[in-house]
Design a protein around this motif. Structure first.
Motif, PDB file in Angstrom:
ATOM      1  N   GLY A 223      71.155  12.072  57.807  1.00 18.39           N
ATOM      2  CA  GLY A 223      71.914  11.732  56.609  1.00 18.39           C
ATOM      3  C   GLY A 223      73.390  11.685  56.951  1.00 18.39           C
ATOM      4  N   VAL A 224      74.066  10.608  56.564  1.00 20.05           N
ATOM      5  CA  VAL A 224      75.492  10.439  56.812  1.00 20.05           C
ATOM      6  C   VAL A 224      76.196  10.393  55.464  1.00 20.05           C
ATOM      7  CG1 VAL A 224      77.273   8.996  57.866  1.00 20.05           C
ATOM      8  CG2 VAL A 224      74.985   9.125  58.903  1.00 20.05           C
ATOM      9  N   GLY A 225      77.120  11.320  55.248  1.00 22.03           N
ATOM     10  CA  GLY A 225      77.744  11.464  53.935  1.00 22.03           C
ATOM     11  C   GLY A 225      78.453  10.233  53.423  1.00 22.03           C
ATOM     12  N   ALA A 226      78.896   9.369  54.331  1.00 22.39           N
ATOM     13  CA  ALA A 226      79.614   8.167  53.919  1.00 22.39           C
ATOM     14  C   ALA A 226      78.750   7.204  53.129  1.00 22.39           C
ATOM     15  CB  ALA A 226      80.184   7.455  55.152  1.00 22.39           C
ATOM     16  N   PHE A 227      77.430   7.214  53.403  1.00 18.36           N
ATOM     17  CA  PHE A 227      76.558   6.229  52.761  1.00 18.36           C
ATOM     18  C   PHE A 227      75.126   6.731  52.770  1.00 18.36           C
ATOM     19  CE2 PHE A 227      74.268   2.314  52.065  1.00 18.36           C
ATOM     20  CZ  PHE A 227      75.132   1.515  51.327  1.00 18.36           C
ATOM     21  N   GLN A 228      74.666   7.190  51.598  1.00 19.85           N
ATOM     22  CA  GLN A 228      73.288   7.632  51.433  1.00 19.85           C
ATOM     23  C   GLN A 228      72.687   6.894  50.235  1.00 19.85           C
ATOM     24  OE1 GLN A 228      71.815  10.524  53.458  1.00 19.85           O
ATOM     25  NE2 GLN A 228      73.075  12.229  52.785  1.00 19.85           N
ATOM     26  N   LEU A 229      71.891   5.894  50.513  1.00 21.94           N
ATOM     27  CA  LEU A 229      71.253   5.080  49.477  1.00 21.94           C
ATOM     28  C   LEU A 229      69.780   5.456  49.392  1.00 21.94           C
ATOM     29  CD1 LEU A 229      71.373   2.602  47.510  1.00 21.94           C
ATOM     30  CD2 LEU A 229      70.817   1.181  49.501  1.00 21.94           C
ATOM     31  N   LEU A 230      69.324   5.831  48.206  1.00 20.54           N
ATOM     32  CA  LEU A 230      67.930   6.221  48.048  1.00 20.54           C
ATOM     33  C   LEU A 230      67.437   5.905  46.645  1.00 20.54           C
ATOM     34  CD1 LEU A 230      67.699  10.112  47.699  1.00 20.54           C
ATOM     35  CD2 LEU A 230      69.871   8.924  47.744  1.00 20.54           C
ATOM     36  N   THR A 231      66.139   5.847  46.518  1.00 23.83           N
ATOM     37  CA  THR A 231      65.565   5.611  45.198  1.00 23.83           C
ATOM     38  C   THR A 231      65.711   6.868  44.363  1.00 23.83           C
ATOM     39  OG1 THR A 231      63.352   6.358  45.838  1.00 23.83           O
ATOM     40  CG2 THR A 231      63.870   4.026  46.179  1.00 23.83           C
ATOM     41  N   ASN A 232      65.818   6.676  43.068  1.00 19.72           N
ATOM     42  CA  ASN A 232      65.907   7.822  42.164  1.00 19.72           C
ATOM     43  C   ASN A 232      64.659   8.688  42.286  1.00 19.72           C
ATOM     44  OD1 ASN A 232      66.599   9.551  40.050  1.00 19.72           O
ATOM     45  ND2 ASN A 232      67.485   7.896  38.848  1.00 19.72           N
ATOM     46  N   ALA A 233      63.502   8.043  42.478  1.00 19.87           N
ATOM     47  CA  ALA A 233      62.243   8.782  42.616  1.00 19.87           C
ATOM     48  C   ALA A 233      62.273   9.679  43.850  1.00 19.87           C
ATOM     49  CB  ALA A 233      61.081   7.803  42.698  1.00 19.87           C
ATOM     50  N   CYS A 234      62.838   9.190  44.951  1.00 24.38           N
ATOM     51  CA  CYS A 234      62.953   9.993  46.164  1.00 24.38           C
ATOM     52  C   CYS A 234      63.872  11.189  45.929  1.00 24.38           C
ATOM     53  CB  CYS A 234      63.471   9.131  47.305  1.00 24.38           C
ATOM     54  SG  CYS A 234      63.845  10.026  48.842  1.00 24.38           S
ATOM     55  N   TYR A 235      64.995  10.938  45.277  1.00 23.91           N
ATOM     56  CA  TYR A 235      65.955  12.017  45.008  1.00 23.91           C
ATOM     57  C   TYR A 235      65.320  13.125  44.174  1.00 23.91           C
ATOM     58  CZ  TYR A 235      70.263  14.332  43.482  1.00 23.91           C
ATOM     59  OH  TYR A 235      71.241  15.258  43.232  1.00 23.91           O
ATOM     60  N   GLU A 236      64.617  12.728  43.146  1.00 24.80           N
ATOM     61  CA  GLU A 236      63.956  13.728  42.306  1.00 24.80           C
ATOM     62  C   GLU A 236      62.831  14.421  43.072  1.00 24.80           C
ATOM     63  OE1 GLU A 236      62.696  11.793  38.766  1.00 24.80           O
ATOM     64  OE2 GLU A 236      64.733  11.457  38.005  1.00 24.80           O
ATOM     65  N   GLY A 237      62.152  13.671  43.928  1.00 25.73           N
ATOM     66  CA  GLY A 237      61.036  14.239  44.683  1.00 25.73           C
ATOM     67  C   GLY A 237      61.439  15.309  45.671  1.00 25.73           C
ATOM     68  N   ILE A 238      62.668  15.237  46.193  1.00 24.19           N
ATOM     69  CA  ILE A 238      63.129  16.253  47.153  1.00 24.19           C
ATOM     70  C   ILE A 238      63.829  17.419  46.460  1.00 24.19           C
ATOM     71  CG2 ILE A 238      63.369  14.548  48.988  1.00 24.19           C
ATOM     72  CD1 ILE A 238      66.457  14.822  48.559  1.00 24.19           C
ATOM     73  N   GLY A 239      63.907  17.355  45.128  1.00 24.23           N
ATOM     74  CA  GLY A 239      64.578  18.428  44.394  1.00 24.23           C
ATOM     75  C   GLY A 239      66.065  18.233  44.242  1.00 24.23           C
TER      76      GLY A 239
ATOM     77  N   PHE B 134      75.086   7.891  47.255  1.00 21.57           N
ATOM     78  CA  PHE B 134      76.037   8.984  47.401  1.00 21.57           C
ATOM     79  C   PHE B 134      77.027   8.614  48.501  1.00 21.57           C
ATOM     80  CE2 PHE B 134      72.202  11.001  45.701  1.00 21.57           C
ATOM     81  CZ  PHE B 134      72.727  11.690  44.625  1.00 21.57           C
ATOM     82  N   THR B 135      78.307   8.774  48.199  1.00 21.19           N
ATOM     83  CA  THR B 135      79.333   8.441  49.177  1.00 21.19           C
ATOM     84  C   THR B 135      80.522   9.379  49.007  1.00 21.19           C
ATOM     85  OG1 THR B 135      80.630   6.614  50.106  1.00 21.19           O
ATOM     86  CG2 THR B 135      80.461   6.719  47.705  1.00 21.19           C
ATOM     87  N   ASP B 136      81.513   9.218  49.865  1.00 19.45           N
ATOM     88  CA  ASP B 136      82.694  10.077  49.843  1.00 19.45           C
ATOM     89  C   ASP B 136      83.869   9.357  49.195  1.00 19.45           C
ATOM     90  OD1 ASP B 136      81.341  12.170  51.115  1.00 19.45           O
ATOM     91  OD2 ASP B 136      81.809  11.389  53.105  1.00 19.45           O
ATOM     92  N   ALA B 137      84.906  10.117  48.904  1.00 21.64           N
ATOM     93  CA  ALA B 137      86.048   9.587  48.159  1.00 21.64           C
ATOM     94  C   ALA B 137      87.084   8.917  49.044  1.00 21.64           C
ATOM     95  CB  ALA B 137      86.700  10.716  47.352  1.00 21.64           C
ATOM     96  N   ASP B 138      86.779   8.754  50.326  1.00 21.50           N
ATOM     97  CA  ASP B 138      87.750   8.130  51.233  1.00 21.50           C
ATOM     98  C   ASP B 138      87.125   7.006  52.059  1.00 21.50           C
ATOM     99  OD1 ASP B 138      86.100   9.751  52.692  1.00 21.50           O
ATOM    100  OD2 ASP B 138      87.686  10.854  53.727  1.00 21.50           O
ATOM    101  N   ILE B 139      86.076   6.396  51.530  1.00 22.61           N
ATOM    102  CA  ILE B 139      85.365   5.335  52.241  1.00 22.61           C
ATOM    103  C   ILE B 139      85.883   3.964  51.798  1.00 22.61           C
ATOM    104  CG2 ILE B 139      83.108   4.358  52.786  1.00 22.61           C
ATOM    105  CD1 ILE B 139      83.475   7.234  53.724  1.00 22.61           C
TER     106      ILE B 139
ATOM    107  N   VAL C  68      77.087  -3.202  50.134  1.00 22.70           N
ATOM    108  CA  VAL C  68      76.060  -2.579  49.285  1.00 22.70           C
ATOM    109  C   VAL C  68      74.882  -3.537  49.100  1.00 22.70           C
ATOM    110  CG1 VAL C  68      75.541  -1.547  47.047  1.00 22.70           C
ATOM    111  CG2 VAL C  68      77.770  -1.133  48.118  1.00 22.70           C
ATOM    112  N   SER C  69      75.161  -4.818  48.901  1.00 23.23           N
ATOM    113  CA  SER C  69      74.067  -5.791  48.738  1.00 23.23           C
ATOM    114  C   SER C  69      73.271  -5.941  50.032  1.00 23.23           C
ATOM    115  CB  SER C  69      74.615  -7.142  48.293  1.00 23.23           C
ATOM    116  OG  SER C  69      75.593  -7.621  49.185  1.00 23.23           O
ATOM    117  N   ARG C  70      73.941  -5.875  51.181  1.00 26.77           N
ATOM    118  CA  ARG C  70      73.223  -5.932  52.454  1.00 26.77           C
ATOM    119  C   ARG C  70      72.320  -4.699  52.609  1.00 26.77           C
ATOM    120  NH1 ARG C  70      75.730 -10.031  55.376  1.00 26.77           N
ATOM    121  NH2 ARG C  70      77.919 -10.371  54.822  1.00 26.77           N
ATOM    122  N   ALA C  71      72.848  -3.542  52.218  1.00 22.39           N
ATOM    123  CA  ALA C  71      72.090  -2.303  52.371  1.00 22.39           C
ATOM    124  C   ALA C  71      70.867  -2.270  51.464  1.00 22.39           C
ATOM    125  CB  ALA C  71      72.995  -1.104  52.083  1.00 22.39           C
TER     126      ALA C  71
END
Length: 384
Positions: free
Chosen positions: A199-215, A129-134, A141-144
């Protein structure tokens, strides 16, 4: 007065210890090694009236190497050319997908709803998840993703370089980061316990499983501080999280000028204080007492007051310099504007709170959200 200043000095001494320990836990991903990532990463962007920046953001994402990306750009009720820019890029790049939202359902904030819709259509094993002005610099992304996998994390959030033009805007932004540091202690994201989080809106990288797990975003659907709320929820539910810096790899012009910063702060001011009038008044009084008062009492005719004031000022400058060094690319000379920036911050916070009460809520991305609704959904999200 002497004993009050002594207590202030002791307070900042404790904060100094916490800052030193905390900043030591923050890694930079700017120059980390990386490897090719074959699994799909879904990048989700919510854009509303972002015609000045969305093209650059998408193009810098398209330039990322060693990763397999699908980019879901969600045009959230834009009234400018944002939608056509996204559509044009989607027509020329198979991995760019244009999603258009025409209406906002009740019970949602616009950005949160747009990210939710984007996530529903995502196919990736990982979500970004990121913003439209980054601006995404080469290979960030590969480093992250390499860092996330090496550390066996569920969530990685990165602090970008906050570009600013004027001295006063840099000062206000860095002062905000300074206050955020001792109030929110962002490095708690790197602690193994369930407390804290970031959480920083500019860059939030997470697994799909984590995203679903938090609702997903549904759990934070009415939080204007969606990025922080997501980070806190991830940590609270026991997922592995880390905060890193990417000052050379990610950049954003947070605000173009001071008036824009004042306006932008309106949506987050009260949310950051848990919608509490008492907390708001304490925050204003606390900033004045701890960060402005020593600059006044140093002119006292009493030597003990002068000395404790001077010691406190030196400590404040040092703490502020630590913030600048670890979270910005600004010059250390900015530290000497600290009392001015403190006054600006008090004005900004007071203005935001007053406008929130006068309007009965906040104005954000072209919509009005009532204070009653915000408080209700805040309590519900805390209980879930």
């Amino acid at each position: 007065m002497f004993w009050l200043l002594t207590m202030i000095f002791l307070f900042w001494t404790i904060i100094l210890v916490d800052f030193h320990k905390g900043f030591k836990t923050l890694s930079s991903i700017d120059h980390l090694p990386f490897r090719d990532e074959k699994l799909l990463i879904s990048v989700i962007i919510a854009a509303k009236d972002e015609e000045k920046s969305i093209k650059q953001t998408l193009e810098t994402l398209l330039d990322q190497k060693h990763v397999n990306l699908e980019i879901l750009a969600v045009n959230d009720r834009s009234t400018d050319s944002t939608g056509s820019i996204i559509d044009n890029l989607a027509a020329h790049h198979a991995n760019v997908h244009s999603i258009t939202i025409e209406t906002l359902p009740s019970g949602w904030l616009g950005k949160n709803h747009a990210l939710h819709i984007g996530a529903q259509q995502a196919k990736g094993t990982y979500l970004l998840f990121t913003d439209a002005d980054i601006y995404f610099h080469e290979n960030v992304v590969s480093r992250a993703i390499t860092f996330l996998k090496n550390e066996n994390l569920d969530h990685l959030t990165a602090a970008p370089n906050l570009r600013a033009g004027s001295f006063f805007l840099k000062g206000l932004i860095s002062f905000f980061l300074f206050g955020f540091g001792y109030l929110k202690r962002p490095w708690t994201a790197n602690h193994p316990s369930k407390k804290g989080g970031m959480g920083v809106g500019a860059f939030q990288l997470l697994t799909n499983a984590c995203y679903e797990g938090i609702g997903g975003h549904h759990a934070i659907r009415f939080r204007p501080d969606d990025d922080l709320a997501m980070g806190l929820r991830i940590k609270k539910l026991g997922y592995r999280q880390n905060l890193v810096t990417a000052l050379r790899s990610l950049s954003v012009e947070w605000y173009p000028d001071l008036p824009s910063a004042f306006k932008g702060f309106e949506k987050n001011a009260f949310a950051g204080l848990n919608y509490s009038v008492l907390f708001a008044l304490l925050a204003i009084a606390g900033v004045f007492t701890s960060q402005i008062l020593p600059f006044i009492t140093i002119w006292s005719s009493r030597l003990p007051l002068q000395m404790i004031s001077a010691f406190t000022i030196v400590l404040l400058f040092y703490l502020y310099a630590l913030t600048l060094r670890h979270l910005t690319t600004y010059s250390n000379w900015i530290v000497f504007g600290l009392p001015i920036f403190a006054v600006l911050f008090i004005y900004m916070l007071s203005r935001a709170l007053l406008l929130t009460f006068l309007r009965g809520g906040i104005e954000w991305r072209g919509s009005h959200y009532s204070l009653k609704e915000l408080k209700k959904y805040y309590r519900n999200s805390e209980e879930e």
